[in-house]
Scaffold this motif. Structure first.
Motif, PDB file in Angstrom:
ATOM      1  N   ASP A 234      24.081  -8.486 -23.640  1.00  0.00           N
ATOM      2  CA  ASP A 234      24.727  -8.272 -22.341  1.00  0.00           C
ATOM      3  C   ASP A 234      23.740  -7.734 -21.311  1.00  0.00           C
ATOM      4  O   ASP A 234      23.739  -8.144 -20.142  1.00  0.00           O
ATOM      5  CB  ASP A 234      25.898  -7.297 -22.487  1.00  0.00           C
TER       6      ASP A 234
ATOM      7  N   GLY B 194      22.361  -9.934 -18.184  1.00  0.00           N
ATOM      8  CA  GLY B 194      22.966  -9.488 -16.930  1.00  0.00           C
ATOM      9  C   GLY B 194      24.442  -9.777 -16.852  1.00  0.00           C
ATOM     10  O   GLY B 194      24.965 -10.134 -15.780  1.00  0.00           O
ATOM     11  N   VAL B 195      25.148  -9.640 -17.974  1.00  0.00           N
ATOM     12  CA  VAL B 195      26.579  -9.942 -18.016  1.00  0.00           C
ATOM     13  C   VAL B 195      27.359  -8.894 -17.213  1.00  0.00           C
ATOM     14  O   VAL B 195      27.113  -7.692 -17.345  1.00  0.00           O
ATOM     15  CB  VAL B 195      27.081  -9.974 -19.474  1.00  0.00           C
ATOM     16  N   LYS B 196      28.296  -9.366 -16.394  1.00  0.00           N
ATOM     17  CA  LYS B 196      29.115  -8.454 -15.594  1.00  0.00           C
ATOM     18  C   LYS B 196      29.949  -7.560 -16.507  1.00  0.00           C
ATOM     19  O   LYS B 196      30.328  -7.952 -17.619  1.00  0.00           O
ATOM     20  CB  LYS B 196      30.036  -9.247 -14.662  1.00  0.00           C
ATOM     21  N   ALA B 197      30.275  -6.372 -16.012  1.00  0.00           N
ATOM     22  CA  ALA B 197      30.954  -5.373 -16.837  1.00  0.00           C
ATOM     23  C   ALA B 197      32.239  -5.909 -17.453  1.00  0.00           C
ATOM     24  O   ALA B 197      32.529  -5.689 -18.640  1.00  0.00           O
ATOM     25  CB  ALA B 197      31.261  -4.127 -16.003  1.00  0.00           C
ATOM     26  N   GLU B 198      33.022  -6.676 -16.672  1.00  0.00           N
ATOM     27  CA  GLU B 198      34.314  -7.151 -17.186  1.00  0.00           C
ATOM     28  C   GLU B 198      34.157  -8.215 -18.271  1.00  0.00           C
ATOM     29  O   GLU B 198      35.109  -8.522 -19.003  1.00  0.00           O
ATOM     30  CB  GLU B 198      35.183  -7.701 -16.046  1.00  0.00           C
ATOM     31  N   ASP B 199      32.953  -8.814 -18.370  1.00  0.00           N
ATOM     32  CA  ASP B 199      32.729  -9.856 -19.370  1.00  0.00           C
ATOM     33  C   ASP B 199      31.883  -9.383 -20.547  1.00  0.00           C
ATOM     34  O   ASP B 199      31.557 -10.178 -21.433  1.00  0.00           O
ATOM     35  CB  ASP B 199      32.047 -11.071 -18.722  1.00  0.00           C
ATOM     36  N   GLN B 200      31.514  -8.110 -20.549  1.00  0.00           N
ATOM     37  CA  GLN B 200      30.651  -7.638 -21.629  1.00  0.00           C
ATOM     38  C   GLN B 200      31.402  -7.591 -22.952  1.00  0.00           C
ATOM     39  O   GLN B 200      32.628  -7.554 -22.994  1.00  0.00           O
ATOM     40  CB  GLN B 200      30.067  -6.271 -21.266  1.00  0.00           C
TER      41      GLN B 200
ATOM     42  N   SER C 228      20.514 -15.058 -17.419  1.00  0.00           N
ATOM     43  CA  SER C 228      20.659 -14.938 -15.966  1.00  0.00           C
ATOM     44  C   SER C 228      20.892 -16.303 -15.328  1.00  0.00           C
ATOM     45  O   SER C 228      21.639 -16.428 -14.351  1.00  0.00           O
ATOM     46  CB  SER C 228      19.426 -14.269 -15.362  1.00  0.00           C
TER      47      SER C 228
ATOM     48  N   ASN D  23      34.645 -19.974  -6.223  1.00  0.00           N
ATOM     49  CA  ASN D  23      34.793 -19.164  -7.427  1.00  0.00           C
ATOM     50  C   ASN D  23      35.772 -19.845  -8.389  1.00  0.00           C
ATOM     51  O   ASN D  23      36.380 -20.877  -8.076  1.00  0.00           O
ATOM     52  CB  ASN D  23      35.281 -17.752  -7.078  1.00  0.00           C
TER      53      ASN D  23
ATOM     54  N   ALA E  21      24.569 -17.656 -15.123  1.00  0.00           N
ATOM     55  CA  ALA E  21      25.354 -17.111 -14.018  1.00  0.00           C
ATOM     56  C   ALA E  21      25.055 -17.867 -12.724  1.00  0.00           C
ATOM     57  O   ALA E  21      25.954 -18.125 -11.911  1.00  0.00           O
ATOM     58  CB  ALA E  21      25.057 -15.628 -13.848  1.00  0.00           C
TER      59      ALA E  21
END
Length: 552
Positions: free
Chosen positions: A127, A131-137, A86, A416, A89
Motif C-alpha cells: 500500500d 500509494g494506495v488511498k486510505a479508503e482502499d488500503q 503509482s 470519476n 492510479a
C-alpha cells in the motif's frame, strides 16, 4: 468519434509510403501504442505499423488486470512495485470506465503462503509503495469474515484473509483506445503491415520496408529513427537488423480458462495459493468467471499459442483444491486464451522467477528495441523510450515534455468512477425495453465509455428490423468498430474489439453468419472472402477448446 476506418487505409498507406517520419514504431501492442501516443503528443511526426491486428499478441492475452505487482514483493523488486502501483492510479484516472476498481480477496491458509502476519506486513508495504488511498488500503480479515466474503473456500484450510486494491481492465480495449487517441493527435497508424527488412543510410537505420498483408502491396517507410516494440518478436527483428547479441528474450506462456459463472460463482475477484507455491486469480466478469494464469517456458510458434491439456488441468485442479464444492472439470471450460510474456533471460532462473522489468536495447545501427515490462507500466515504458529517441536524434528540436500523465483516453471522458456508474445505470434503463442480459450495460460502458451511447442509439433504431435485439446491438457495435477502430476482419471484431470469443463464445457462434454478411456490405467481400473469414474465425474458436479432445 474520430473516423478511423478500413476505408481510410489507402490514404494512410499513401502517407506512409510518401512522407518521412521522425519515428516509426514496429508493434501495435500496448507498448507500441503507448510510445506512439507519447511521441506524437510531444511533437514528433510518428508512424506505427503492426503485422497483424492491434493487440494481436500479448496485449490481448493477459490477466486483464492493471495491478500493483503484489507478487513482485516476493522477488524484492520494490522499485517495480512502486512504479506499477503509482501508474495504475494514473491510468485509472485517464480512463475510469476501462480501468475499474476491483477489490481482491486474498485467503490465507494453514499450509500455504506467507502466513497472516507476514502477509499483513507485506500488504502494508505494498500500500505504501503503490500509494494506495486510505479508503482502499488493505483490510485484514478473520477466518469467519473471509468465509463470508467467499463461502466456496475450503473451510478447514482457511485461517484468515485480506482484502486489497486492484484494477480490472480489458487489455485489447485499452490498447485500442490509446491507438485511437494517438491517431486523433496526428499519428499515422496501420495494422496488417508487416516489416520485412530495415532500410539504411550511412550504416544507420533510416526506415523499414513493409508488406500490406491485405493487398500484398510492398513499400518503404522513411524515418529518422525506428523503435521495435514487437513483444515476443523483438529478437526476430534484432536478427534482421543483425544486432541480436548479449541479452535475449525468454518467452513464457500464460494461460487463462473461462467457465460459466454459474459453475464457479465466486462473489468477487480472488487471488489464491496453489500446491506448487504459485498463485492464481479467479475473476468474475458478467456471465463468466475466468481463471489464470500459468507460467511455463515456451519455445514454439509465436503465432500459434494455445492452451494445452496440461495447462487446463493445472488450473482446474488448482480451483478444485481451494474450492472443493465447485467440482470443476475440463468439460466446463467454454473458452481460453494463451499469451506469451517477452521477458529478459537470466541464467538459472525459472519462468516464475524471471523479472518483469522492461529493458531497452540499442543496436550499432540505431535501432531501439524494448522488451519485458507489464501492462500496468506501459506509460512509463513509453516515456523512457521517447526520452531516448529525443536524446539520440532530436535534442535540437523544440518539443513538449511528456503529456500522457494527464491525457484522457477518449474524446468525451468520465471524471470519476461515480460518473461511470451513473452512465451505466442510464444505459441499463434505456436498454430495458430490448430485454437484453443484465450485464449488457456494464459491458458496453467498460468497453466503449461514452461512445456506448451512440451504439445503444443505433441498436434502438435497428431493433425493429432485426430478428433479435441482441443482433441489433451487435450490428451497432460492428458499425462503431468498423468506422472508428480499424476493424478489417471478423476476428478483429470478435476477439480484440469485443472480447466475445473469450467471454461469450456462444454468441459468436450464433451470429457469425449475420456479421459476415455485414462484411459483405461494409467491405464488399465476395462469397469466397466471406467463406474464408468464417473458416478462419471457426478455426480460431476451435483452438480455444482443442485441449478438451486431446489425450491427457
Amino acid at each position: 468519434m474520430t473516423p478511423y476506418s478500413y476505408h481510410d487505409r489507402p490514404i494512410l498507406l499513401r502517407q506512409l509510403a510518401t512522407e518521412e517520419f521522425d519515428l516509426v514504431i514496429i508493434g501495435g501492442g500496448i507498448t507500441g501504442a503507448g510510445i506512439a501516443l507519447d511521441a506524437v503528443t510531444r511533437g514528433l511526426k510518428t508512424a506505427l505499423v503492426e503485422k497483424k491486428d492491434f493487440a494481436y499478441g500479448t496485449s490481448s492475452r493477459s490477466t486483464k488486470l492493471i495491478h500493483g505487482g503484489l507478487r513482485y514483493l516476493k522477488q524484492l523488486e520494490f522499485g517495480l512495485v512502486k512504479e506499477v502501483g503509482s501508474e495504475r492510479a494514473v491510468v485509472h484516472a485517464l480512463a475510469p470506465h476501462l480501468v475499474v476498481p476491483e477489490k481482491m480477496l486474498l485467503p490465507l491458509s494453514e499450509k500455504k503462503g506467507l502466513g497472516y502476519w507476514l502477509t499483513s506486513i507485506g500488504l502494508k508495504v505494498y500500500d505504501l509503495l503503490a500509494g494506495v488511498k486510505a479508503e482502499d488500503q488493505r483490510k485484514m480479515l478473520t477466518k469467519a469474515q473471509t468465509l463470508r466474503h467467499e463461502p466456496l473456500l475450503k473451510k478447514d484450510d482457511i485461517k484468515g484473509g485480506a482484502i486489497y486494491a486492484e484494477y480490472r481492465t480489458d487489455d485489447a480495449r485499452l490498447t485500442t483506445e490509446i491507438i485511437k487517441t494517438a491517431v486523433s493527435h496526428g499519428a499515422v497508424i496501420l495494422n496488417y503491415t508487416r516489416v520485412l527488412e530495415f532500410q539504411y543510410a550511412a550504416e544507420k537505420v533510416a526506415g523499414v520496408m513493409v508488406d500490406d498483408e491485405l493487398t500484398g502491396e510492398r513499400y518503404t517507410i522513411k524515418a529518422k529513427t525506428v523503435v521495435s516494440a514487437a513483444g515476443p518478436w523483438v529478437d526476430e527483428l534484432r536478427d534482421i537488423n543483425k544486432s541480436k547479441s548479449g541479452k535475449r528474450l525468454h518467452l513464457t506462456k500464460g494461460v487463462h480458462i473461462v467457465v460459466p459463472h454459474s459453475r464457479f460463482p465466486v462473489k468477487q475477484a480472488i487471488y489464491f495459493d496453489v500446491e506448487d507455491g504459485r498463485m492464481i486469480f479467479a475473476i468474475p466478469r458478467g456471465r463468466i468467471t475466468y481463471i489464470g494464469t500459468t507460467d511455463t517456458n515456451y519455445n514454439g510458434d509465436k503465432d500459434e499459442v494455445f492452451t494445452s491439456p496440461e495447462d487446463a488441468h493445472y488450473l482446474i485442479q488448482g480451483v478444485n483444491a481451494t474450492f472443493p464444492s465447485v467440482g470443476l472439470s475440463v468439460a466446463d471450460i467454454e473458452s481460453s486464451w494463451a499469451g506469451l510474456r517477452p521477458l529478459i533471460h537470466e541464467d538459472g532462473k525459472s519462468a516464475s522467477e524471471l523479472s518483469r522489468k522492461d529493458e531497452i536495447f540499442e543496436s550499432p545501427t540505431g535501432l531501439i528495441s524494448i522488451a519485458g515490462g507489464k501492462l500496468t507500466g506501459y506509460r512509463k515504458m513509453a516515456e523512457r523510450v521517447v526520452n531516448l529517441v529525443i536524446k539520440n536524434h532530436f535534442q535540437q528540436k523544440t518539443l513538449k515534455p511528456s503529456q500522457t500523465q494527464k491525457l484522457w483516453l477518449s474524446e468525451k471522458h468520465f471524471a470519476n468512477t461515480r460518473q461511470v456508474k451513473d452512465f451505466a445505470r442510464e444505459l441499463q434503463r434505456r436498454l430495458a425495453p430490448l430485454a437484453l442480459p443484465d450485464h449488457t450495460a456494464a459491458y458496453l460502458v467498460e468497453n466503449y465509455g461514452y461512445q456506448a451511447e451512440a451504439i445503444v442509439r443505433r441498436a434502438e433504431i435497428g431493433a425493429s428490423g432485426e430478428p433479435s435485439a441482441d443482433l441489433a446491438l451487435l450490428k451497432a457495435e460492428w458499425w462503431h468498430c468498423v468506422h472508428g477502430e480499424m476493424v478489417c476482419t471478423l476476428q478483429d471484431f470478435f476477439i480484440r474489439r469485443t472480447g466475445l470469443s473469450y467471454f461469450n463464445r456462444q454468441r459468436v457462434l450464433q451470429w457469425q453468419d449475420a456479421m459476415a454478411a455485414e462484411g459483405k456490405t461494409y467491405f464488399k467481400w465476395d462469397d469466397a472472402r466471406v467463406a474464408q473469414e468464417l473458416t478462419d474465425l471457426n478455426t480460431f474458436l476451435d483452438s480455444l477448446t482443442r485441449f478438451r479432445t486431446a489425450p491427457f
